[in-house]
Design a protein around this motif. Sequence first.
Motif, PDB file in Angstrom:
ATOM      1  N   GLU A  67       6.675   3.030   7.885  1.00  0.00           N
ATOM      2  CA  GLU A  67       7.208   3.743   6.729  1.00  0.00           C
ATOM      3  C   GLU A  67       6.073   4.563   6.120  1.00  0.00           C
ATOM      4  OE1 GLU A  67       9.577   2.915   2.556  1.00  0.00           O
ATOM      5  OE2 GLU A  67       9.191   1.270   3.927  1.00  0.00           O
ATOM      6  N   VAL A  68       6.336   5.850   5.928  1.00  0.00           N
ATOM      7  CA  VAL A  68       5.363   6.755   5.322  1.00  0.00           C
ATOM      8  C   VAL A  68       5.915   7.175   3.961  1.00  0.00           C
ATOM      9  CG1 VAL A  68       4.102   8.911   5.567  1.00  0.00           C
ATOM     10  CG2 VAL A  68       4.665   7.574   7.598  1.00  0.00           C
ATOM     11  N   ILE A  69       5.117   6.950   2.918  1.00  0.00           N
ATOM     12  CA  ILE A  69       5.535   7.269   1.555  1.00  0.00           C
ATOM     13  C   ILE A  69       4.550   8.292   0.988  1.00  0.00           C
ATOM     14  CG2 ILE A  69       6.063   6.331  -0.723  1.00  0.00           C
ATOM     15  CD1 ILE A  69       6.227   3.553   0.805  1.00  0.00           C
ATOM     16  N   PRO A  70       4.877   9.589   1.127  1.00  0.00           N
ATOM     17  CA  PRO A  70       3.962  10.602   0.599  1.00  0.00           C
ATOM     18  C   PRO A  70       4.125  10.747  -0.905  1.00  0.00           C
ATOM     19  CG  PRO A  70       5.849  11.658   1.621  1.00  0.00           C
ATOM     20  CD  PRO A  70       6.028  10.181   1.807  1.00  0.00           C
ATOM     21  N   GLY A  71       3.047  11.167  -1.549  1.00  0.00           N
ATOM     22  CA  GLY A  71       3.082  11.388  -2.988  1.00  0.00           C
ATOM     23  C   GLY A  71       2.117  12.490  -3.366  1.00  0.00           C
ATOM     24  N   THR A  72       2.171  12.907  -4.594  1.00  0.00           N
ATOM     25  CA  THR A  72       1.270  13.977  -5.038  1.00  0.00           C
ATOM     26  C   THR A  72      -0.157  13.459  -5.202  1.00  0.00           C
ATOM     27  OG1 THR A  72       1.883  13.529  -7.328  1.00  0.00           O
ATOM     28  CG2 THR A  72       3.084  15.284  -6.185  1.00  0.00           C
ATOM     29  N   GLU A  73      -0.324  12.205  -5.582  1.00  0.00           N
ATOM     30  CA  GLU A  73      -1.654  11.631  -5.790  1.00  0.00           C
ATOM     31  C   GLU A  73      -2.139  10.843  -4.571  1.00  0.00           C
ATOM     32  OE1 GLU A  73      -3.645  12.028  -8.528  1.00  0.00           O
ATOM     33  OE2 GLU A  73      -2.150  13.489  -9.174  1.00  0.00           O
ATOM     34  N   THR A  74      -1.261   9.998  -4.025  1.00  0.00           N
ATOM     35  CA  THR A  74      -1.630   9.151  -2.888  1.00  0.00           C
ATOM     36  C   THR A  74      -0.543   9.187  -1.824  1.00  0.00           C
ATOM     37  OG1 THR A  74      -0.613   7.183  -3.854  1.00  0.00           O
ATOM     38  CG2 THR A  74      -2.958   7.541  -4.318  1.00  0.00           C
ATOM     39  N   THR A  75      -0.933   8.806  -0.626  1.00  0.00           N
ATOM     40  CA  THR A  75       0.002   8.673   0.482  1.00  0.00           C
ATOM     41  C   THR A  75      -0.140   7.255   1.018  1.00  0.00           C
ATOM     42  OG1 THR A  75      -0.253  10.997   1.033  1.00  0.00           O
ATOM     43  CG2 THR A  75       0.663   9.567   2.735  1.00  0.00           C
ATOM     44  N   ARG A  76       0.994   6.573   1.210  1.00  0.00           N
ATOM     45  CA  ARG A  76       0.980   5.175   1.657  1.00  0.00           C
ATOM     46  C   ARG A  76       1.696   5.067   2.999  1.00  0.00           C
ATOM     47  NH1 ARG A  76       0.410   0.134  -0.617  1.00  0.00           N
ATOM     48  NH2 ARG A  76       1.736  -1.506   0.235  1.00  0.00           N
ATOM     49  N   VAL A  77       1.085   4.331   3.913  1.00  0.00           N
ATOM     50  CA  VAL A  77       1.690   4.058   5.217  1.00  0.00           C
ATOM     51  C   VAL A  77       1.788   2.544   5.370  1.00  0.00           C
ATOM     52  CG1 VAL A  77       1.459   4.290   7.709  1.00  0.00           C
ATOM     53  CG2 VAL A  77       0.759   6.168   6.225  1.00  0.00           C
ATOM     54  N   GLU A  78       2.987   2.075   5.675  1.00  0.00           N
ATOM     55  CA  GLU A  78       3.219   0.643   5.869  1.00  0.00           C
ATOM     56  C   GLU A  78       3.682   0.404   7.294  1.00  0.00           C
ATOM     57  OE1 GLU A  78       6.089  -0.434   2.936  1.00  0.00           O
ATOM     58  OE2 GLU A  78       4.692  -0.127   1.272  1.00  0.00           O
TER      59      GLU A  78
END
Length: 110
Positions: A67-78
Amino acid sequence: MTAEAAVLLPVLLIVLGAALWAVAIVGVQLQCVDAARAGARAAARGEVIDEVRRTVLRAVPAGARVEVIPGTETTRVEVVAVVEPFPGAVLPPVRVTAAAVSATEPGVVP
């Protein structure tokens, strides 16, 4: 002497099997951590989400969920993977998870 060996040998085999099982779990955990970190770096650089997912899936065992959760400040990959025991073992499957967060590069639009 023979009686002691007859009792000791199965115990040693059980201990060896458990140790090999633990090594397999740790190996998959390390694969998942490395893949999540690589994916977070790629996503933070502005790679397309599908390409990030493909990058991560190349580095994890078959059947892993990414799961890739992009954001304006951080990007998270689970990454979540299930480690199945070797055939014939009475050990339960183990669920391994890893996550990595990376700061999104300036100018990258999620």
